[in-house]
Design a protein around this motif. Sequence first.
Motif, PDB file in Angstrom:
ATOM      1  N   HIS A  33      -2.692   2.015   8.090  1.00 58.59           N
ATOM      2  CA  HIS A  33      -2.359   1.669   6.760  1.00 58.59           C
ATOM      3  C   HIS A  33      -0.864   1.235   6.363  1.00 58.59           C
ATOM      4  O   HIS A  33      -0.317   1.510   5.434  1.00 58.59           O
ATOM      5  CB  HIS A  33      -2.563   3.040   5.876  1.00 58.59           C
ATOM      6  N   GLU A  34      -0.354   0.783   7.276  1.00 59.99           N
ATOM      7  CA  GLU A  34       0.830   0.161   7.140  1.00 59.99           C
ATOM      8  C   GLU A  34       1.008  -0.972   6.451  1.00 59.99           C
ATOM      9  O   GLU A  34      -0.049  -2.189   6.186  1.00 59.99           O
ATOM     10  CB  GLU A  34       1.473  -0.510   8.660  1.00 59.99           C
ATOM     11  N   ILE A  35       1.835  -1.369   5.271  1.00 63.20           N
ATOM     12  CA  ILE A  35       1.734  -2.074   4.180  1.00 63.20           C
ATOM     13  C   ILE A  35       3.171  -2.914   4.551  1.00 63.20           C
ATOM     14  O   ILE A  35       4.453  -2.541   4.682  1.00 63.20           O
ATOM     15  CB  ILE A  35       1.802  -1.468   2.862  1.00 63.20           C
ATOM     16  N   TYR A  36       3.070  -4.328   4.369  1.00 69.89           N
ATOM     17  CA  TYR A  36       4.144  -5.510   4.465  1.00 69.89           C
ATOM     18  C   TYR A  36       4.784  -5.679   3.335  1.00 69.89           C
ATOM     19  O   TYR A  36       6.088  -5.709   3.265  1.00 69.89           O
ATOM     20  CB  TYR A  36       3.506  -6.636   4.932  1.00 69.89           C
ATOM     21  N   ALA A  37       4.200  -5.838   1.957  1.00 70.28           N
ATOM     22  CA  ALA A  37       4.862  -6.087   0.832  1.00 70.28           C
ATOM     23  C   ALA A  37       3.799  -5.940  -0.165  1.00 70.28           C
ATOM     24  O   ALA A  37       2.549  -5.350  -0.009  1.00 70.28           O
ATOM     25  CB  ALA A  37       5.270  -7.548   0.944  1.00 70.28           C
ATOM     26  N   ALA A  38       4.362  -5.784  -1.501  1.00 70.77           N
ATOM     27  CA  ALA A  38       3.498  -5.593  -2.633  1.00 70.77           C
ATOM     28  C   ALA A  38       3.709  -6.715  -3.857  1.00 70.77           C
ATOM     29  O   ALA A  38       4.798  -7.392  -3.814  1.00 70.77           O
ATOM     30  CB  ALA A  38       3.853  -4.258  -3.299  1.00 70.77           C
ATOM     31  N   PHE A  39       2.604  -6.914  -4.507  1.00 62.06           N
ATOM     32  CA  PHE A  39       2.613  -7.838  -5.787  1.00 62.06           C
ATOM     33  C   PHE A  39       1.844  -7.511  -6.717  1.00 62.06           C
ATOM     34  O   PHE A  39       0.998  -6.789  -6.639  1.00 62.06           O
ATOM     35  CB  PHE A  39       2.142  -9.305  -4.792  1.00 62.06           C
ATOM     36  N   GLU A  40       2.173  -7.861  -7.871  1.00 63.38           N
ATOM     37  CA  GLU A  40       1.485  -7.598  -9.213  1.00 63.38           C
ATOM     38  C   GLU A  40       1.112  -8.947  -9.910  1.00 63.38           C
ATOM     39  O   GLU A  40       1.904  -9.767 -10.441  1.00 63.38           O
ATOM     40  CB  GLU A  40       2.218  -6.672 -10.068  1.00 63.38           C
ATOM     41  N   PRO A  41      -0.264  -9.246  -9.577  1.00 62.35           N
ATOM     42  CA  PRO A  41      -0.601 -10.569 -10.478  1.00 62.35           C
ATOM     43  C   PRO A  41      -0.672 -10.397 -11.891  1.00 62.35           C
ATOM     44  O   PRO A  41      -0.470 -11.314 -12.556  1.00 62.35           O
ATOM     45  CB  PRO A  41      -2.181 -10.862  -9.703  1.00 62.35           C
ATOM     46  N   SER A  42      -1.044  -9.012 -12.228  1.00 63.06           N
ATOM     47  CA  SER A  42      -1.183  -8.725 -13.577  1.00 63.06           C
ATOM     48  C   SER A  42      -0.661  -7.315 -13.806  1.00 63.06           C
ATOM     49  O   SER A  42      -0.306  -6.868 -12.979  1.00 63.06           O
ATOM     50  CB  SER A  42      -2.550  -9.104 -14.223  1.00 63.06           C
ATOM     51  N   LYS A  43      -0.445  -6.995 -15.174  1.00 63.81           N
ATOM     52  CA  LYS A  43      -0.044  -5.590 -15.363  1.00 63.81           C
ATOM     53  C   LYS A  43      -0.828  -4.731 -14.581  1.00 63.81           C
ATOM     54  O   LYS A  43      -0.113  -3.612 -14.371  1.00 63.81           O
ATOM     55  CB  LYS A  43      -0.083  -5.259 -16.802  1.00 63.81           C
ATOM     56  N   ASN A  44      -2.018  -4.645 -14.805  1.00 64.71           N
ATOM     57  CA  ASN A  44      -2.762  -3.689 -14.085  1.00 64.71           C
ATOM     58  C   ASN A  44      -3.266  -3.542 -12.646  1.00 64.71           C
ATOM     59  O   ASN A  44      -4.003  -2.900 -12.015  1.00 64.71           O
ATOM     60  CB  ASN A  44      -4.181  -3.498 -15.011  1.00 64.71           C
ATOM     61  N   THR A  45      -3.010  -4.895 -12.027  1.00 67.46           N
ATOM     62  CA  THR A  45      -3.305  -5.123 -10.755  1.00 67.46           C
ATOM     63  C   THR A  45      -2.399  -5.102  -9.639  1.00 67.46           C
ATOM     64  O   THR A  45      -1.312  -5.719 -10.081  1.00 67.46           O
ATOM     65  CB  THR A  45      -3.878  -6.678 -10.949  1.00 67.46           C
ATOM     66  N   ILE A  46      -2.623  -4.481  -8.721  1.00 73.53           N
ATOM     67  CA  ILE A  46      -1.538  -4.412  -7.539  1.00 73.53           C
ATOM     68  C   ILE A  46      -2.305  -4.931  -6.289  1.00 73.53           C
ATOM     69  O   ILE A  46      -3.231  -4.675  -5.997  1.00 73.53           O
ATOM     70  CB  ILE A  46      -1.167  -2.968  -7.232  1.00 73.53           C
ATOM     71  N   VAL A  47      -1.480  -5.835  -5.656  1.00 72.70           N
ATOM     72  CA  VAL A  47      -1.893  -6.020  -4.116  1.00 72.70           C
ATOM     73  C   VAL A  47      -0.731  -5.711  -3.329  1.00 72.70           C
ATOM     74  O   VAL A  47       0.414  -6.048  -3.343  1.00 72.70           O
ATOM     75  CB  VAL A  47      -2.202  -7.827  -4.253  1.00 72.70           C
ATOM     76  N   LEU A  48      -1.314  -5.040  -2.011  1.00 74.79           N
ATOM     77  CA  LEU A  48      -0.760  -4.692  -1.044  1.00 74.79           C
ATOM     78  C   LEU A  48      -1.029  -5.396   0.162  1.00 74.79           C
ATOM     79  O   LEU A  48      -2.194  -5.418   0.659  1.00 74.79           O
ATOM     80  CB  LEU A  48      -0.645  -3.037  -0.799  1.00 74.79           C
ATOM     81  N   LEU A  49      -0.036  -6.000   0.718  1.00 79.02           N
ATOM     82  CA  LEU A  49      -0.449  -6.973   2.088  1.00 79.02           C
ATOM     83  C   LEU A  49      -0.305  -6.180   3.347  1.00 79.02           C
ATOM     84  O   LEU A  49       0.526  -5.273   3.524  1.00 79.02           O
ATOM     85  CB  LEU A  49       0.680  -7.846   2.135  1.00 79.02           C
ATOM     86  N   ARG A  50      -1.525  -5.848   3.986  1.00 77.31           N
ATOM     87  CA  ARG A  50      -1.716  -4.990   4.867  1.00 77.31           C
ATOM     88  C   ARG A  50      -0.614  -5.538   6.227  1.00 77.31           C
ATOM     89  O   ARG A  50      -0.875  -6.923   6.331  1.00 77.31           O
ATOM     90  CB  ARG A  50      -2.971  -4.849   5.570  1.00 77.31           C
ATOM     91  N   ARG A  51      -0.466  -4.917   7.070  1.00 72.76           N
ATOM     92  CA  ARG A  51       0.308  -5.482   8.278  1.00 72.76           C
ATOM     93  C   ARG A  51      -0.755  -6.085   9.077  1.00 72.76           C
ATOM     94  O   ARG A  51      -0.686  -6.791  10.168  1.00 72.76           O
ATOM     95  CB  ARG A  51       1.037  -4.409   8.906  1.00 72.76           C
ATOM     96  N   SER A  52      -2.066  -5.343   9.154  1.00 71.68           N
ATOM     97  CA  SER A  52      -3.090  -5.810  10.120  1.00 71.68           C
ATOM     98  C   SER A  52      -3.845  -6.751   9.762  1.00 71.68           C
ATOM     99  O   SER A  52      -3.836  -7.995  10.454  1.00 71.68           O
ATOM    100  CB  SER A  52      -3.988  -4.369  10.496  1.00 71.68           C
ATOM    101  N   GLY A 107       2.560   3.334   4.455  1.00 72.75           N
ATOM    102  CA  GLY A 107       1.959   2.847   3.189  1.00 72.75           C
ATOM    103  C   GLY A 107       2.722   2.313   2.125  1.00 72.75           C
ATOM    104  O   GLY A 107       3.565   1.581   2.358  1.00 72.75           O
ATOM    105  N   ALA A 108       2.658   2.732   0.884  1.00 73.95           N
ATOM    106  CA  ALA A 108       3.255   2.169  -0.125  1.00 73.95           C
ATOM    107  C   ALA A 108       3.619   3.153  -1.292  1.00 73.95           C
ATOM    108  O   ALA A 108       2.983   4.101  -1.411  1.00 73.95           O
ATOM    109  CB  ALA A 108       2.421   1.072  -0.947  1.00 73.95           C
ATOM    110  N   TYR A 109       4.900   2.926  -2.068  1.00 70.76           N
ATOM    111  CA  TYR A 109       5.334   3.935  -2.881  1.00 70.76           C
ATOM    112  C   TYR A 109       5.610   3.104  -4.289  1.00 70.76           C
ATOM    113  O   TYR A 109       6.352   2.235  -4.035  1.00 70.76           O
ATOM    114  CB  TYR A 109       6.690   4.648  -2.437  1.00 70.76           C
ATOM    115  N   LEU A 110       5.534   3.817  -5.415  1.00 68.96           N
ATOM    116  CA  LEU A 110       5.870   3.168  -6.588  1.00 68.96           C
ATOM    117  C   LEU A 110       6.832   3.902  -7.002  1.00 68.96           C
ATOM    118  O   LEU A 110       6.914   5.150  -7.059  1.00 68.96           O
ATOM    119  CB  LEU A 110       4.659   3.112  -7.670  1.00 68.96           C
ATOM    120  N   LEU A 111       7.906   3.182  -7.441  1.00 69.90           N
ATOM    121  CA  LEU A 111       8.993   4.063  -8.072  1.00 69.90           C
ATOM    122  C   LEU A 111       9.049   3.981  -9.820  1.00 69.90           C
ATOM    123  O   LEU A 111       8.938   3.075 -10.364  1.00 69.90           O
ATOM    124  CB  LEU A 111      10.707   3.295  -7.785  1.00 69.90           C
ATOM    125  N   LYS A 112       8.949   5.327 -10.104  1.00 69.98           N
ATOM    126  CA  LYS A 112       8.707   5.520 -11.671  1.00 69.98           C
ATOM    127  C   LYS A 112       9.400   6.630 -11.991  1.00 69.98           C
ATOM    128  O   LYS A 112       9.451   7.714 -11.600  1.00 69.98           O
ATOM    129  CB  LYS A 112       7.300   5.943 -11.846  1.00 69.98           C
TER     130      LYS A 112
END
Length: 306
Positions: A53-72, A292-297
Amino acid sequence: MKVCLLSLFLLFTVCACQRNKPSGKNSNSDTVNRKPPVKFSYEQWLKQAEKDHEIYAAFEPSKNTIVLLRRSVGFEFSENQGKTWSWLGKEMGGINEISVDDKGTWWAMERWKGIHEPSYCRMYKSVDFGKTWEGYIFSPLLFFPYHIYSKPNQQLTVTNYWDNKVYSLLGNDPRHHWKYIKQLPKDDGMADDSVENYFIDKHLSDDNKLYVKRKSGKTDTLIDFKKAGAIYSIEKIKDIIYVAGPAVNYADSSYFAIIKNERVVKEYVIPGVDLNISKTQFNHVFLTATTGAYLLKNDKLIHIFK
């Protein structure tokens, strides 16, 4: 280079490929693990990758959509702001970057600058929001797309590794019609990490300090991050600066800090290494690492994927 000339080069050197099984090597933070050990079948390797579950980067194509790039391999996809996840793109291998253009087409890039092995670049296109992908292979000696230069929802542009020139795709087929846009300063690999007039000096051994260049031309040492061994990632949103890097005196942990009015207002020590800051088009801040991935809120870190 004129569009027609570059198009002729790409016509003979870039070809559409069948969906590729992962390939390549990982030797630094700008790449991802791609090639399964020979003793494993592809199906066995996918079972092992599912546990990673190692994550490389995060991306938001739209307001409700999140994409996390897996290292694997592939990426995690959420349509409900990270409440549930789907593992997609398993046929693509490990991707380095992902974006969406002004036509709604998704683009992903997998590349490797070889040292003792050949360089390669593969680009992938999806017209159904990441569910299926079409792949293209480039010949790096002639044209080596290395970074997606365009911002989300803009016409796709990339930088060429060899000369750091920017090219824009005219149309929807990366085999043809790349137009030269501009020349960027050549990156010598030692450029400072910076946002506006704030920077980390990579030429110094103690690169855990934040510097600021004043309007007068004077450079001040602004902050010495005592809990960080170094600062590898820096972002700025409005008047807030975010920095991240490996933590000191904490095994297998990372450091993250929030700076307001040129003062540290919050510090975190986060489990996991290879911490990276992803600032999205909606000015959301994600942290990605081996845990993994964290969101700052509201200055709180929410572990959205682990």
